[in-house]
Design a protein around this motif. Structure first.
Motif, PDB file in Angstrom:
ATOM      1  N   SER A   1       5.459  -3.127   4.327  1.00  0.00           N
ATOM      2  CA  SER A   1       5.867  -4.502   4.104  1.00  0.00           C
ATOM      3  C   SER A   1       5.876  -4.789   2.614  1.00  0.00           C
ATOM      4  CB  SER A   1       4.898  -5.463   4.804  1.00  0.00           C
ATOM      5  OG  SER A   1       5.184  -6.792   4.439  1.00  0.00           O
ATOM      6  N   TYR A   2       6.925  -5.504   2.189  1.00  0.00           N
ATOM      7  CA  TYR A   2       7.016  -5.862   0.788  1.00  0.00           C
ATOM      8  C   TYR A   2       6.690  -7.345   0.578  1.00  0.00           C
ATOM      9  CZ  TYR A   2       9.163  -1.358   0.013  1.00  0.00           C
ATOM     10  OH  TYR A   2       9.386  -0.024  -0.079  1.00  0.00           O
ATOM     11  N   SER A   3       5.966  -7.917   1.489  1.00  0.00           N
ATOM     12  CA  SER A   3       5.564  -9.313   1.361  1.00  0.00           C
ATOM     13  C   SER A   3       4.603  -9.486   0.196  1.00  0.00           C
ATOM     14  CB  SER A   3       4.903  -9.797   2.656  1.00  0.00           C
ATOM     15  OG  SER A   3       4.379 -11.086   2.484  1.00  0.00           O
ATOM     16  N   ARG A   4       4.807 -10.562  -0.552  1.00  0.00           N
ATOM     17  CA  ARG A   4       3.932 -10.858  -1.696  1.00  0.00           C
ATOM     18  C   ARG A   4       3.180 -12.168  -1.498  1.00  0.00           C
ATOM     19  NH1 ARG A   4       5.944  -6.427  -2.226  1.00  0.00           N
ATOM     20  NH2 ARG A   4       6.759  -5.512  -4.156  1.00  0.00           N
TER      21      ARG A   4
ATOM     22  N   PHE B   1      -0.553   1.476  -2.283  1.00  0.00           N
ATOM     23  CA  PHE B   1       0.809   1.710  -2.763  1.00  0.00           C
ATOM     24  C   PHE B   1       0.810   2.265  -4.188  1.00  0.00           C
ATOM     25  CE2 PHE B   1       4.342   0.080  -5.303  1.00  0.00           C
ATOM     26  CZ  PHE B   1       5.436   0.598  -4.608  1.00  0.00           C
ATOM     27  N   ALA B   2       0.018   1.614  -5.095  1.00  0.00           N
ATOM     28  CA  ALA B   2       0.026   1.987  -6.506  1.00  0.00           C
ATOM     29  C   ALA B   2      -0.427   3.427  -6.719  1.00  0.00           C
ATOM     30  CB  ALA B   2      -0.853   1.026  -7.300  1.00  0.00           C
ATOM     31  N   PHE B   3      -1.482   3.846  -6.027  1.00  0.00           N
ATOM     32  CA  PHE B   3      -2.005   5.191  -6.263  1.00  0.00           C
ATOM     33  C   PHE B   3      -1.266   6.246  -5.440  1.00  0.00           C
ATOM     34  CE2 PHE B   3      -5.303   2.709  -8.202  1.00  0.00           C
ATOM     35  CZ  PHE B   3      -5.733   3.509  -9.247  1.00  0.00           C
ATOM     36  N   THR B   4      -0.524   5.809  -4.429  1.00  0.00           N
ATOM     37  CA  THR B   4       0.360   6.754  -3.735  1.00  0.00           C
ATOM     38  C   THR B   4       1.559   7.072  -4.601  1.00  0.00           C
ATOM     39  OG1 THR B   4      -0.305   5.910  -1.569  1.00  0.00           O
ATOM     40  CG2 THR B   4       1.779   7.117  -1.687  1.00  0.00           C
ATOM     41  N   GLN B   5       2.092   6.044  -5.256  1.00  0.00           N
ATOM     42  CA  GLN B   5       3.237   6.237  -6.145  1.00  0.00           C
ATOM     43  C   GLN B   5       2.838   6.931  -7.442  1.00  0.00           C
ATOM     44  OE1 GLN B   5       6.450   5.365  -5.347  1.00  0.00           O
ATOM     45  NE2 GLN B   5       5.616   4.871  -3.322  1.00  0.00           N
TER      46      GLN B   5
ATOM     47  N   GLU C   1       7.472   0.936  -8.199  1.00  0.00           N
ATOM     48  CA  GLU C   1       8.421   0.286  -7.303  1.00  0.00           C
ATOM     49  C   GLU C   1       9.791   0.212  -7.961  1.00  0.00           C
ATOM     50  OE1 GLU C   1       7.860  -3.248  -4.241  1.00  0.00           O
ATOM     51  OE2 GLU C   1       8.006  -4.019  -6.288  1.00  0.00           O
ATOM     52  N   SER C   2      10.834   0.457  -7.180  1.00  0.00           N
ATOM     53  CA  SER C   2      12.199   0.451  -7.698  1.00  0.00           C
ATOM     54  C   SER C   2      12.696  -0.979  -7.880  1.00  0.00           C
ATOM     55  CB  SER C   2      13.125   1.202  -6.730  1.00  0.00           C
ATOM     56  OG  SER C   2      14.475   0.994  -7.077  1.00  0.00           O
ATOM     57  N   PHE C   3      13.593  -1.159  -8.854  1.00  0.00           N
ATOM     58  CA  PHE C   3      14.187  -2.481  -9.061  1.00  0.00           C
ATOM     59  C   PHE C   3      15.051  -2.892  -7.871  1.00  0.00           C
ATOM     60  CE2 PHE C   3      13.248  -1.666 -13.549  1.00  0.00           C
ATOM     61  CZ  PHE C   3      12.781  -2.910 -13.935  1.00  0.00           C
ATOM     62  N   GLU C   4      15.571  -1.908  -7.150  1.00  0.00           N
ATOM     63  CA  GLU C   4      16.429  -2.219  -6.007  1.00  0.00           C
ATOM     64  C   GLU C   4      15.634  -2.573  -4.757  1.00  0.00           C
ATOM     65  OE1 GLU C   4      16.808   0.528  -7.875  1.00  0.00           O
ATOM     66  OE2 GLU C   4      18.538  -0.189  -9.020  1.00  0.00           O
ATOM     67  N   CYS C   5      14.339  -2.388  -4.827  1.00  0.00           N
ATOM     68  CA  CYS C   5      13.505  -2.650  -3.650  1.00  0.00           C
ATOM     69  C   CYS C   5      13.546  -4.122  -3.289  1.00  0.00           C
ATOM     70  CB  CYS C   5      12.062  -2.222  -3.935  1.00  0.00           C
ATOM     71  SG  CYS C   5      10.966  -2.411  -2.530  1.00  0.00           S
TER      72      CYS C   5
END
Length: 398
Positions: free
Chosen positions: A3-6, A28-32, A78-82
């Motif tokens: 989920s990309y909910s903020r 997410f941060a440490f997976t990327q 995270e990509s800008f297109e996300c």
């Protein structure tokens, strides 16, 4: 991330939804990060300018909160297109305003928010507002009722206003526009009739006023003489006519402000520090004011007209009387030039004189006080004027 909910970023730090969001962000941060042991910390204090370990970032996010504008996590892979949840972004203004009002209630009632113990992941209430029987105190009951009104929508489906936020904005407009109690009561009745039947507006102006007064936001109106010679205030609050005094004197209207400034300087006021959850004594002083030149003279007490019309130069003001113009002209600005400046010695362009004087000395606070020691207040006298009639609905009301 699934989920990309903020929306969790807009919650209070003690909210379970916020703590859950922090854990998902870290995952997410440490997976990327492709095995990196440190990444940028997006807490309010670090603002992505420092790289820290996972545990350090978690502690910072729980203690200081996350930068709410950092809704696209490009510093963490995270990509800008996300695609980011649009609903959360669209509602950000309302959520932030809700948080501000919630914080205002906590500070007004000095209620301890639930701080997070980062090591055990549990919320700890610093102090309980209860009486000796274990029931909520009257102050706590008032606080909880206001919190309920803050969470209660103005009407079903309304996202822009809660019951409390609408009333506060309505009373704010009342104060700014000088709307009488009777007029606001009619406006409130109109809103009550216009909105859906399930709206949560109070049944009467009296009930609305009681809600707002719980926040201690009352204002006190002070009557003034039509000749601007005095305020019907303090020992003169119940007077029917004014004593003889100066006409159109701005000092009259500065009296309440000066009294509060003296209180803040000499005694201070007890204030609540929301960050430390403790009281402290606040002292304050007025450093400067911004105004036009005539008002500068009124506020400083030094005339900005006449022979000595410069408060800065004071007694060293250079002026010349223009007989045909019937007023003073201020000359000798070359005093402020460097001592070796060519214009100081250009007599041909400046009335045939050389300027060898240094610039006037700056006046210190001690020198100002010395000048005021022997000053007596000279007043002009006017015919006593009867007190302005005060409308009953304007006496000490919000």
């Amino acid at each position: 991330m699934e989920s990309y909910s903020r929306d969790w970023m807009l919650c209070k730090k003690n909210d379970l939804k916020y703590r859950t969001g922090v854990k998902k962000f870290l995952e997410f941060a440490f997976t990327q990060g492709k095995g990196n042991q440190v990444v940028s910390c997006p807490c309010v204090k670090c603002n992505n300018e420092r790289r820290k370990t996972r545990l350090e970032i978690e502690l910072d996010l729980l203690k200081f909160g996350i930068v709410k504008s950092y809704t696209r996590w490009v510093r963490h892979g995270e990509s800008f297109e996300c695609q980011v949840d649009a609903n959360a972004l669209d509602d950000s203004h309302q959520n932030i305003e809700h948080n501000y009002m919630s914080d205002m209630l906590y500070e007004a009632f000095e209620m301890a928010t639930q701080e997070v113990d980062a090591e055990v992941g549990e919320a700890v209430d610093e102090k309980a507002k209860v009486d000796i029987r274990g029931d909520p105190s009257e102050e706590a009951k008032t606080f909880y009722k206001l919190m309920e009104d803050l969470e209660l929508s103005l009407y079903p489906g309304c996202k822009n206003f809660s019951k409390l936020s609408f009333l506060l904005k309505l009373f704010h407009i009342k104060c700014l526009g000088g709307i009488t109690d009777k007029s606001l009561s009619m406006i409130l009745d109109l809103f009550k009739e216009a909105l859906s039947e399930n709206n949560t507006l109070p049944e009467s102006f009296y009930e609305a006023q009681k809600t707002v007064k719980k926040l201690s936001l009352n204002s006190i109106k002070i009557d003034a003489c039509p000749n601007n010679c005095m305020l019907f205030w303090k020992e003169h609050a119940n007077a029917d006519e004014c004593p003889k005094g100066p006409k159109k004197n701005i000092d009259v209207y500065l009296q309440p402000l000066i009294e509060e400034l003296k209180l803040l300087w000499n005694v201070g006021v007890e204030t609540y520090d929301a960050s430390k959850k403790e009281k402290f004594r606040l002292f304050a002083s007025l450093l400067w004011t911004v105004s036009d030149y005539p008002t500068y003279g009124d506020l400083s007490g030094w005339s900005t007209g006449g022979e000595k019309g410069c408060p800065t130069c004071n007694n060293y003001t250079s002026s010349e009387w223009l007989r045909n113009g019937g007023k003073y002209c201020y000359m000798c600005h070359r005093q402020f030039l460097p001592i070796d400046h060519e214009w100081r010695y250009d007599g041909a362009s400046f009335g045939g004189t050389h300027e060898i004087r240094p610039k006037p000395k700056e006046l210190t606070g001690e020198k100002v006080l010395e000048q005021l020691v022997y000053v007596e207040c000279v007043t002009s006298f006017e015919t006593p004027t009867r007190k302005r009639n005060r409308r009953k609905d304007q006496k000490n009301k919000c």
